[in-house]
Design a protein around this motif. Structure first.
Motif, short mmCIF file in Angstrom:
data_model
loop_
_atom_site.label_atom_id
_atom_site.label_comp_id
_atom_site.label_asym_id
_atom_site.label_seq_id
_atom_site.Cartn_x
_atom_site.Cartn_y
_atom_site.Cartn_z
N GLY A 179 -31.76 -3.17 -7.94
CA GLY A 179 -32.56 -2.78 -9.09
C GLY A 179 -33.93 -2.33 -8.64
N PHE A 180 -34.78 -1.96 -9.60
CA PHE A 180 -36.10 -1.46 -9.28
C PHE A 180 -37.14 -2.17 -10.14
CE2 PHE A 180 -33.13 1.90 -8.28
CZ PHE A 180 -33.59 2.40 -7.07
N GLY A 336 -30.71 3.47 -11.33
CA GLY A 336 -30.95 4.86 -10.97
C GLY A 336 -31.06 5.04 -9.48
N GLY A 337 -31.58 6.20 -9.10
CA GLY A 337 -31.59 6.57 -7.69
C GLY A 337 -32.85 6.17 -6.96
N GLU A 338 -32.81 6.44 -5.66
CA GLU A 338 -33.90 6.06 -4.77
C GLU A 338 -35.14 6.93 -4.93
OE1 GLU A 338 -32.04 6.15 -0.97
OE2 GLU A 338 -30.64 4.52 -1.45
N HIS A 339 -35.04 7.98 -5.77
CA HIS A 339 -36.23 8.79 -6.03
C HIS A 339 -37.33 7.99 -6.73
CE1 HIS A 339 -33.52 9.22 -9.55
NE2 HIS A 339 -34.63 9.10 -10.24
N LYS A 340 -37.00 6.81 -7.22
CA LYS A 340 -38.02 5.95 -7.82
C LYS A 340 -38.97 5.39 -6.75
CE LYS A 340 -35.29 4.24 -11.77
NZ LYS A 340 -34.03 4.94 -11.53
N LEU A 341 -38.48 5.22 -5.55
CA LEU A 341 -39.26 4.51 -4.52
C LEU A 341 -40.58 5.20 -4.19
CD1 LEU A 341 -36.35 3.41 -2.15
CD2 LEU A 341 -37.58 2.02 -3.82
N PRO A 342 -40.64 6.51 -3.97
CA PRO A 342 -41.94 7.11 -3.67
C PRO A 342 -42.82 7.31 -4.90
CG PRO A 342 -40.24 8.80 -3.65
CD PRO A 342 -39.54 7.49 -3.83
N GLN A 377 -28.32 -5.78 1.01
CA GLN A 377 -29.64 -6.36 1.19
C GLN A 377 -30.35 -5.74 2.39
OE1 GLN A 377 -31.16 -8.92 -0.96
NE2 GLN A 377 -32.80 -7.84 0.13
N GLN A 378 -29.63 -5.52 3.48
CA GLN A 378 -30.23 -4.88 4.65
C GLN A 378 -30.73 -3.48 4.31
OE1 GLN A 378 -27.09 -5.09 7.56
NE2 GLN A 378 -27.61 -7.17 8.21
N ASN A 379 -29.94 -2.73 3.55
CA ASN A 379 -30.34 -1.38 3.16
C ASN A 379 -31.56 -1.41 2.25
OD1 ASN A 379 -29.81 1.56 2.99
ND2 ASN A 379 -29.38 1.11 0.85
N MET A 380 -31.59 -2.36 1.31
CA MET A 380 -32.75 -2.49 0.42
C MET A 380 -34.00 -2.83 1.21
SD MET A 380 -30.89 -4.55 -2.68
CE MET A 380 -32.45 -5.15 -3.35
N ASP A 381 -33.88 -3.75 2.14
CA ASP A 381 -35.05 -4.14 2.95
C ASP A 381 -35.57 -2.95 3.75
OD1 ASP A 381 -34.78 -6.70 1.98
OD2 ASP A 381 -33.73 -7.47 3.75
#
Length: 388
Positions: A179-180, A336-342, A377-381
């Motif tokens: 989640g985000f 949703g997608g990883e575009h939230k991260l930046p 979890q490894q990928n999230m970290d």
């Protein structure tokens, strides 16, 4: 509805096939200290009343109430499910495996706020009661109920993390779902929030956020009595448009009656963001969010297809701006997608818990999820480290 079961402690259980059978004031006594609106009586009732949740839709309400001297002291919103749609856990592969093994996977019992992949679910216990003891009693009754009625298992989706520790999870397989979250670190305004970014990302967000303004589009925030039926009708139209656009991956579960019903008791917790153009009477796009105490939750959105960064503005930037102005501490934008991260969010774990009564299926699920959870979890970290 179903069974009326006494306990040795003098309590008794009652199963309800509609939340209408439980007075809203009694139910909300159990939820008043929660920081989520998605387990409140009004929310769950509107889902049922509007026909969004119904046996015909594959969601049979089956709520558990625990009573003492005819007083509700604990409850669990639960549903008998005949499919996995609207759960956002995506366990269809398990169902197919069960079919190949000639095992039944449906019907099953699911505990969650329907169609809501947000960390919230828990049993509801009156503040004056022994929470640990009642959670154990309720879990025993739920398992007995499943066995009495040939339900393949009990599943709790997007569970509240502190509550998960109260539940005896040794018989459950836990499943991690990324989640985000955005967190408010005492920002005085949106510029203060941007100050924490690398210069390249800060420049990119400013560029994306200004794109609508250069086209004469402004964002209006609507809450409380400012929300009118025509606004919710527009929101429903955008909800339909988004689901039609992404068919067959759409998630159209809510009826028009659900959206229009928000004008009653729930509008005090609803935030609508509307993109308005200088030459347009109707909104060009909208997002719908809910808030409770110091938390904000993104739910639905839709808009015209030819407006760059409309989605980012309505679903990320303007909700963050509103949250800063209102002193909101956390904002969950939804799946949703990883575009939230930046754009200011970080990955956090959500969990579902699964108890299948067939030993072979439960063993397979537990074994597979242990490895899958580790890799997730490894990928999230690793992704979170890229934010630093």
């Amino acid at each position: 509805m179903h069974d009326l079961m006494d306990t040795e402690q003098g309590f008794y259980f009652k199963w309800h096939d509609s939340i209408q059978q439980i007075p809203g004031t009694d139910w909300d006594t159990l939820t008043r200290d929660l920081d989520t609106p998605f387990l409140d009586w009004e929310w769950l009732h509107l889902l049922e009343e509007s026909g969004s949740v119904s046996p015909e839709a594959g969601w049979q309400p089956c709520h558990l109430g625990l009573y003492s001297s005819h007083r509700l002291i604990a409850a669990a919103p639960l549903y008998i499910k005949y499919h996995s749609q609207g759960e956002f856990v995506f366990d269809q592969q398990i169902a197919r495996l069960a079919m190949r093994l000639n095992r039944a996977y449906y019907p099953k019992l699911v505990g969650m706020s329907p169609f809501t992949p947000l960390k919230a679910y828990r049993f509801l216990v009156h503040p004056g009661q022994d929470q640990d003891a009642l959670v154990r009693l309720m879990q025993e009754e739920i398992e007995n109920f499943c066995l009495r009625h040939n339900l393949s298992g009990a599943h709790y989706h997007f569970v509240d993390h502190p509550w998960m520790k109260l539940l005896n999870t040794k018989n459950f397989a836990s499943w991690l779902h990324p989640g985000f979250v955005w967190e408010n670190h005492g920002y005085r305004d949106f510029d203060a929030f941007l100050a924490g970014f690398k210069s390249s990302r800060r420049k990119n967000i400013k560029k994306e956020r200004s794109k609508l303004a250069t086209q004469g589009i402004r964002i209006q925030a609507l809450t409380g009595d400012d929300i009118q039926p025509e606004h919710l009708q527009s929101m429903y139209n955008f909800y339909l448009h988004t689901n039609q656009k992404y068919f067959p991956w759409s998630c159209k579960y809510l009826t028009r009656e659900f959206f229009l019903g928000l004008t009653r008791d729930l509008k005090k917790q609803v935030l609508l963001l509307a993109a308005l153009g200088e030459e347009h009477q109707e909104p060009l796009g909208m997002s719908m969010l809910l808030f409770s105490k110091d938390r904000l939750f993104g739910r639905y959105w839709g808009g015209m297809d030819n407006l760059p960064f409309l989605h980012f503005s309505l679903c990320y930037y303007e909700p963050i701006n509103w949250a800063i102005q209102q002193g909101i501490q956390t904002f969950d934008p939804g799946m949703g997608g990883e575009h939230k991260l930046p754009r200011g969010f970080r990955l956090v774990p959500n969990y579902s818990l699964h108890r299948i009564f067939d030993p072979q299926l439960q063993h397979i699920l537990s074994t597979c999820l242990q490895e899958a959870n580790m890799h997730l979890q490894q990928n999230m970290d690793e992704l979170n480290r890229t934010l630093n």
